[in-house]
Scaffold this motif. Structure first.
Motif, mmCIF file in Angstrom:
data_model
loop_
_atom_site.group_PDB
_atom_site.id
_atom_site.type_symbol
_atom_site.label_atom_id
_atom_site.label_comp_id
_atom_site.label_asym_id
_atom_site.label_seq_id
_atom_site.Cartn_x
_atom_site.Cartn_y
_atom_site.Cartn_z
ATOM 1 N N LEU A 271 0.832 -1.200 0.000
ATOM 2 C CA LEU A 271 0.000 0.000 0.000
ATOM 3 C C LEU A 271 0.866 1.249 0.000
ATOM 4 C CD1 LEU A 271 -2.844 -0.716 2.591
ATOM 5 C CD2 LEU A 271 -2.940 -0.884 0.120
ATOM 6 N N GLU A 272 0.399 2.261 -0.704
ATOM 7 C CA GLU A 272 1.002 3.585 -0.610
ATOM 8 C C GLU A 272 0.096 4.398 0.306
ATOM 9 O OE1 GLU A 272 1.438 7.674 -3.188
ATOM 10 O OE2 GLU A 272 1.156 5.790 -4.267
ATOM 11 N N ILE A 273 0.654 4.948 1.372
ATOM 12 C CA ILE A 273 -0.130 5.765 2.289
ATOM 13 C C ILE A 273 -0.195 7.174 1.714
ATOM 14 C CG2 ILE A 273 -0.284 6.735 4.604
ATOM 15 C CD1 ILE A 273 1.147 4.171 5.603
ATOM 16 N N VAL A 274 -1.407 7.590 1.373
ATOM 17 C CA VAL A 274 -1.625 8.904 0.767
ATOM 18 C C VAL A 274 -1.709 9.978 1.843
ATOM 19 C CG1 VAL A 274 -3.195 10.268 -0.679
ATOM 20 C CG2 VAL A 274 -2.809 7.840 -1.185
ATOM 21 N N ARG A 275 -2.395 9.673 2.926
ATOM 22 C CA ARG A 275 -2.476 10.608 4.060
ATOM 23 C C ARG A 275 -2.823 9.840 5.327
ATOM 24 N NH1 ARG A 275 -6.531 11.977 0.915
ATOM 25 N NH2 ARG A 275 -8.620 11.435 1.574
ATOM 26 N N SER A 276 -2.557 10.476 6.448
ATOM 27 C CA SER A 276 -2.905 9.894 7.740
ATOM 28 C C SER A 276 -3.529 10.975 8.608
ATOM 29 C CB SER A 276 -1.672 9.304 8.426
ATOM 30 O OG SER A 276 -0.718 10.303 8.670
ATOM 31 N N GLU A 277 -4.515 10.554 9.367
ATOM 32 C CA GLU A 277 -5.238 11.482 10.229
ATOM 33 C C GLU A 277 -5.427 10.847 11.595
ATOM 34 O OE1 GLU A 277 -8.140 13.596 7.077
ATOM 35 O OE2 GLU A 277 -8.225 11.407 7.160
ATOM 36 N N VAL A 278 -5.192 11.633 12.638
ATOM 37 C CA VAL A 278 -5.415 11.166 14.004
ATOM 38 C C VAL A 278 -6.905 11.270 14.291
ATOM 39 C CG1 VAL A 278 -4.902 11.540 16.439
ATOM 40 C CG2 VAL A 278 -3.126 11.921 14.724
ATOM 41 N N LEU A 279 -7.492 10.168 14.725
ATOM 42 C CA LEU A 279 -8.921 10.150 15.042
ATOM 43 C C LEU A 279 -9.132 10.593 16.478
ATOM 44 C CD1 LEU A 279 -9.893 6.758 13.374
ATOM 45 C CD2 LEU A 279 -10.173 9.060 12.461
ATOM 46 N N ASP A 280 -10.173 11.346 16.688
ATOM 47 C CA ASP A 280 -10.510 11.825 18.026
ATOM 48 C C ASP A 280 -11.631 10.978 18.617
ATOM 49 O OD1 ASP A 280 -10.716 13.363 20.348
ATOM 50 O OD2 ASP A 280 -12.005 14.852 19.399
ATOM 51 N N GLU A 281 -12.787 10.982 17.991
ATOM 52 C CA GLU A 281 -13.943 10.228 18.467
ATOM 53 C C GLU A 281 -14.644 9.603 17.281
ATOM 54 O OE1 GLU A 281 -15.178 9.664 21.540
ATOM 55 O OE2 GLU A 281 -13.596 10.807 22.514
ATOM 56 N N GLU A 282 -15.311 8.496 17.534
ATOM 57 C CA GLU A 282 -16.150 7.851 16.534
ATOM 58 C C GLU A 282 -17.523 7.674 17.151
ATOM 59 O OE1 GLU A 282 -15.702 4.275 13.404
ATOM 60 O OE2 GLU A 282 -15.321 3.705 15.473
ATOM 61 N N TYR A 283 -18.541 8.075 16.422
ATOM 62 C CA TYR A 283 -19.911 7.972 16.902
ATOM 63 C C TYR A 283 -20.648 6.986 16.012
ATOM 64 C CZ TYR A 283 -18.405 12.238 19.154
ATOM 65 O OH TYR A 283 -17.702 13.164 19.892
#
Length: 161
Positions: free
Chosen positions: A133-145
């Motif tokens: 896989l090529e990682i295009v972007r990464s984001e830190v998750l805060d909450e999931e509802y």
């Protein structure tokens, strides 16, 4: 309800709604009361829904931070050769929680991982890259509802708040 395309009725929808809300603490008796059938009927319906693949499993909702994994990251990735085997390889990697394969688009995988710190997440990212896989972007998750899918019987379950 047989084969791969079961015909779900309102009772099935109500059962699915209540299981999505809380599969662990809703008893078959309570579900039966809510949807207007006996506990035995609920047990039979659940078994048929499982056999038909409508219910694929029961997964706990884990608070990863409280379990010692402070970071939850969503990687958006591109795979040149997307396959079921690739998804399974990714799921086998340390820290990987979910793999979502998208139907269309260049960014065709979403991979959610948990890690203890940035070094741990970097190692996980490298292991994902090693899968192809090529990682295009990464984001830190805060909450999931999350909520039950509203078409699955909220109106059928009479004891809803």
């Amino acid at each position: 309800m047989s084969g791969t395309d079961p015909q779900l009725d309102t009772v099935d929808h109500g059962i699915l709604h209540l299981l999505q809300k809380d599969a662990r603490n809703n008893t078959t008796r309570e579900i039966g009361e809510a949807v207007g059938v006996s506990a035995g009927t609920v047990r039979n319906r659940i078994e048929k829904l499982e056999d038909a693949g409508v219910i694929r499993g029961y997964v706990p909702d884990i608070n990863y931070e409280k379990a010692g994994y402070q970071l939850e990251i969503l990687f958006t990735c591109t795979a040149v050769d997307p396959s079921e085997a690739l998804a399974e390889d990714i799921l086998d990697k340390h820290g990987v929680v979910t793999v979502r394969k998208l139907l269309a688009g260049e960014e065709n995988y979403h991979v959610t991982v948990v890690g203890t710190d940035t070094d741990d997440v970097s190692e996980i990212a490298n292991s994902i890259r090693d899968c192809g896989l090529e990682i295009v972007r990464s984001e830190v998750l805060d909450e999931e509802y999350i909520q039950p899918f509203n078409h699955f019987g909220k109106e059928v379950s009479q004891n809803e708040d």
